[in-house]
Design a protein around this motif. Structure first.
Motif, mmCIF file in Angstrom:
data_model
loop_
_atom_site.group_PDB
_atom_site.id
_atom_site.type_symbol
_atom_site.label_atom_id
_atom_site.label_comp_id
_atom_site.label_asym_id
_atom_site.label_seq_id
_atom_site.Cartn_x
_atom_site.Cartn_y
_atom_site.Cartn_z
ATOM 1 N N SER A 4 0.854 -1.175 0.000
ATOM 2 C CA SER A 4 0.000 0.000 0.000
ATOM 3 C C SER A 4 0.899 1.237 0.000
ATOM 4 O O SER A 4 2.041 1.185 0.464
ATOM 5 C CB SER A 4 -0.898 0.007 1.240
ATOM 6 N N MET A 5 0.391 2.337 -0.548
ATOM 7 C CA MET A 5 1.162 3.577 -0.492
ATOM 8 C C MET A 5 0.930 4.334 0.811
ATOM 9 O O MET A 5 1.564 5.351 1.072
ATOM 10 C CB MET A 5 0.803 4.473 -1.689
ATOM 11 N N THR A 6 0.019 3.828 1.640
ATOM 12 C CA THR A 6 -0.306 4.502 2.892
ATOM 13 C C THR A 6 0.347 3.780 4.072
ATOM 14 O O THR A 6 0.248 2.563 4.184
ATOM 15 C CB THR A 6 -1.835 4.540 3.106
ATOM 16 N N GLY A 7 1.019 4.529 4.927
ATOM 17 C CA GLY A 7 1.634 3.889 6.089
ATOM 18 C C GLY A 7 2.379 4.889 6.960
ATOM 19 O O GLY A 7 2.506 6.073 6.632
ATOM 20 N N GLN A 55 15.077 3.567 -2.062
ATOM 21 C CA GLN A 55 15.358 2.132 -2.042
ATOM 22 C C GLN A 55 14.176 1.338 -1.478
ATOM 23 O O GLN A 55 14.025 0.147 -1.753
ATOM 24 C CB GLN A 55 16.607 1.855 -1.206
ATOM 25 N N TYR A 56 13.327 2.010 -0.697
ATOM 26 C CA TYR A 56 12.188 1.354 -0.080
ATOM 27 C C TYR A 56 10.855 1.714 -0.755
ATOM 28 O O TYR A 56 9.908 0.939 -0.711
ATOM 29 C CB TYR A 56 12.092 1.732 1.404
ATOM 30 N N ILE A 57 10.796 2.905 -1.348
ATOM 31 C CA ILE A 57 9.526 3.403 -1.874
ATOM 32 C C ILE A 57 9.689 3.811 -3.340
ATOM 33 O O ILE A 57 10.606 4.573 -3.672
ATOM 34 C CB ILE A 57 9.035 4.613 -1.050
ATOM 35 N N CYS A 58 8.803 3.303 -4.192
ATOM 36 C CA CYS A 58 8.852 3.636 -5.620
ATOM 37 C C CYS A 58 7.839 4.714 -5.986
ATOM 38 O O CYS A 58 8.064 5.485 -6.909
ATOM 39 C CB CYS A 58 8.570 2.387 -6.464
ATOM 40 N N ARG A 59 6.709 4.732 -5.254
ATOM 41 C CA ARG A 59 5.647 5.683 -5.610
ATOM 42 C C ARG A 59 4.878 6.078 -4.359
ATOM 43 O O ARG A 59 4.640 5.251 -3.483
ATOM 44 C CB ARG A 59 4.703 5.028 -6.629
ATOM 45 N N ALA A 141 13.262 3.523 10.526
ATOM 46 C CA ALA A 141 11.912 4.074 10.367
ATOM 47 C C ALA A 141 11.297 3.596 9.049
ATOM 48 O O ALA A 141 10.104 3.267 8.989
ATOM 49 C CB ALA A 141 11.949 5.592 10.409
ATOM 50 N N LEU A 142 12.112 3.537 7.991
ATOM 51 C CA LEU A 142 11.631 3.065 6.690
ATOM 52 C C LEU A 142 11.250 1.589 6.746
ATOM 53 O O LEU A 142 10.274 1.158 6.116
ATOM 54 C CB LEU A 142 12.701 3.289 5.624
ATOM 55 N N GLN A 143 12.014 0.805 7.484
ATOM 56 C CA GLN A 143 11.691 -0.618 7.635
ATOM 57 C C GLN A 143 10.359 -0.798 8.353
ATOM 58 O O GLN A 143 9.540 -1.656 7.977
ATOM 59 C CB GLN A 143 12.815 -1.329 8.394
ATOM 60 N N ASN A 144 10.117 0.028 9.381
ATOM 61 C CA ASN A 144 8.831 -0.028 10.083
ATOM 62 C C ASN A 144 7.683 0.410 9.163
ATOM 63 O O ASN A 144 6.595 -0.174 9.184
ATOM 64 C CB ASN A 144 8.875 0.863 11.327
ATOM 65 N N LEU A 145 7.947 1.442 8.372
ATOM 66 C CA LEU A 145 6.955 1.896 7.392
ATOM 67 C C LEU A 145 6.676 0.798 6.375
ATOM 68 O O LEU A 145 5.522 0.537 6.016
ATOM 69 C CB LEU A 145 7.477 3.145 6.680
ATOM 70 N N ASP A 146 7.725 0.135 5.926
ATOM 71 C CA ASP A 146 7.601 -0.910 4.914
ATOM 72 C C ASP A 146 6.742 -2.073 5.418
ATOM 73 O O ASP A 146 5.939 -2.639 4.671
ATOM 74 C CB ASP A 146 8.991 -1.409 4.517
ATOM 75 N N LYS A 147 6.921 -2.428 6.692
ATOM 76 C CA LYS A 147 6.118 -3.505 7.276
ATOM 77 C C LYS A 147 4.633 -3.160 7.240
ATOM 78 O O LYS A 147 3.788 -3.997 6.882
ATOM 79 C CB LYS A 147 6.552 -3.767 8.729
ATOM 80 N N MET A 148 4.305 -1.920 7.625
ATOM 81 C CA MET A 148 2.904 -1.493 7.616
ATOM 82 C C MET A 148 2.348 -1.478 6.199
ATOM 83 O O MET A 148 1.216 -1.912 5.953
ATOM 84 C CB MET A 148 2.773 -0.114 8.253
ATOM 85 N N ARG A 149 3.147 -1.009 5.255
ATOM 86 C CA ARG A 149 2.683 -0.935 3.867
ATOM 87 C C ARG A 149 2.465 -2.330 3.279
ATOM 88 O O ARG A 149 1.538 -2.553 2.502
ATOM 89 C CB ARG A 149 3.686 -0.148 3.025
ATOM 90 N N LYS A 150 3.314 -3.282 3.646
ATOM 91 C CA LYS A 150 3.142 -4.656 3.173
ATOM 92 C C LYS A 150 1.883 -5.289 3.771
ATOM 93 O O LYS A 150 1.134 -5.986 3.073
ATOM 94 C CB LYS A 150 4.373 -5.497 3.538
#
Length: 293
Positions: A4-7, A55-59, A141-150
């Motif tokens: 998801s793009m939201t997180g 590296q973590y977010i494309c869009r 912080a990006l890793q935590n964001l990535d988990k929520m987005r996944k």
């Protein structure tokens, strides 16, 4: 895996008497847009920070808030502002000369509390060390964001797959209704004509031409084939994962196009009703796809 793009993702660390606090929020957006709010000391790291984020977010639209505090005596220097303090003292003495009746309770502790009597200077930070510590905090912080987005992405995927099953069921119903469409029309046409004319006196070729024209006008075989193909492509794309939001959005548009054509060619209530159901499911999928990276 889709995202998801939201997180939201955050990180707070205290390293070498320095406190780093990073909060990252992301929402849906057509492209990658990174907005940074941070102390001026970190402006020099802007490109490195954006490279880590990409590296973590494309869009998506990404807002990053960075706060920094140092408790290290090495990072600050307190300097007495002698020039201002002398002027303060001269002004105080003049007050004493003119108002001797006022009790003098002026002390050193009061003196140094006067505005700008003491100047706090920030020492030049160790750029290499601070950048490394900051980027590590941002990456966490990006890793935590990535988990929520996944997690949110998987929820979106489950919901979309359920709606695709509903769409497949509606397409199957349309196929069933369309099988006998021409034959039913032929029977109705002959019945209606027979109510007013003797069938023997009617040109059979003329009736066949009417039936052929109807068959050509109401034929939705190609639309159904393309619609089923789009459904398969959408499912395969969804299962493949990655940055697929734009591609899914395009496929949904094509599915909508075929659905509209089927609706325009529809000659019976049952198919029109199924088309309404298809458009409703596709609109809900489109809303979900808007949040997929």
């Amino acid at each position: 895996m889709i995202k998801s793009m939201t997180g939201y993702g955050g990180c707070k660390r205290i390293i070498n008497e320095r406190e780093y606090s990073v909060d990252i929020r992301s929402v849906n957006h057509r492209y990658l847009e990174i907005n940074l709010k941070m102390p001026k000391e970190f402006i020099k790291f802007e490109n490195e920070i954006k490279n880590v984020v990409s590296q973590y977010i494309c869009r998506g639209k990404v807002d990053i808030y960075i706060n920094f505090k140092s408790f290290s005596e090495k990072d600050y220097r307190i300097i007495p502002n002698i020039g201002i303090m002398k002027q303060y003292l001269e002004a105080i003495n003049r007050v004493r000369e003119n108002f001797s009746e006022i009790q003098d309770d002026f002390s050193l502790s009061t003196f140094i509390k006067l505005p700008d009597a003491l100047v706090i200077e920030t020492e030049e930070l160790d750029v290499g060390t601070v950048k490394s510590e900051l980027l590590d905090c941002i990456e966490e912080a990006l890793q935590n964001l990535d988990k929520m987005r996944k997690t949110e992405g998987e929820n979106l995927k489950k919901n979309i797959l359920l709606r695709l099953e509903n769409i497949r069921a509606l397409v199957s119903r349309i196929e069933e209704y369309s099988k006998d469409l021409v034959e039913n029309y032929r029977e109705k046409l002959y019945k209606r004509v027979s109510e007013y004319f003797d069938l023997k006196s009617i040109d059979e070729n003329r009736l066949m031409l009417e039936i052929t024209l109807f068959a050509d006008k109401s034929d939705i075989t190609e639309e159904l084939v393309r619609l089923k193909s789009h459904i398969s492509q959408f499912t395969e794309c969804l299962e493949a994962g990655g940055s697929i939001g734009k591609k899914l959005d395009f496929i949904v548009q094509e599915m909508n196009r075929e659905t509209n054509t089927i609706g325009a060619k529809s000659t019976i209530f049952e198919i029109s009703q199924c088309v309404v159901g298809l458009k409703d499911e596709l609109e809900k999928i489109r809303e979900q796809v808007q949040n997929i990276e």
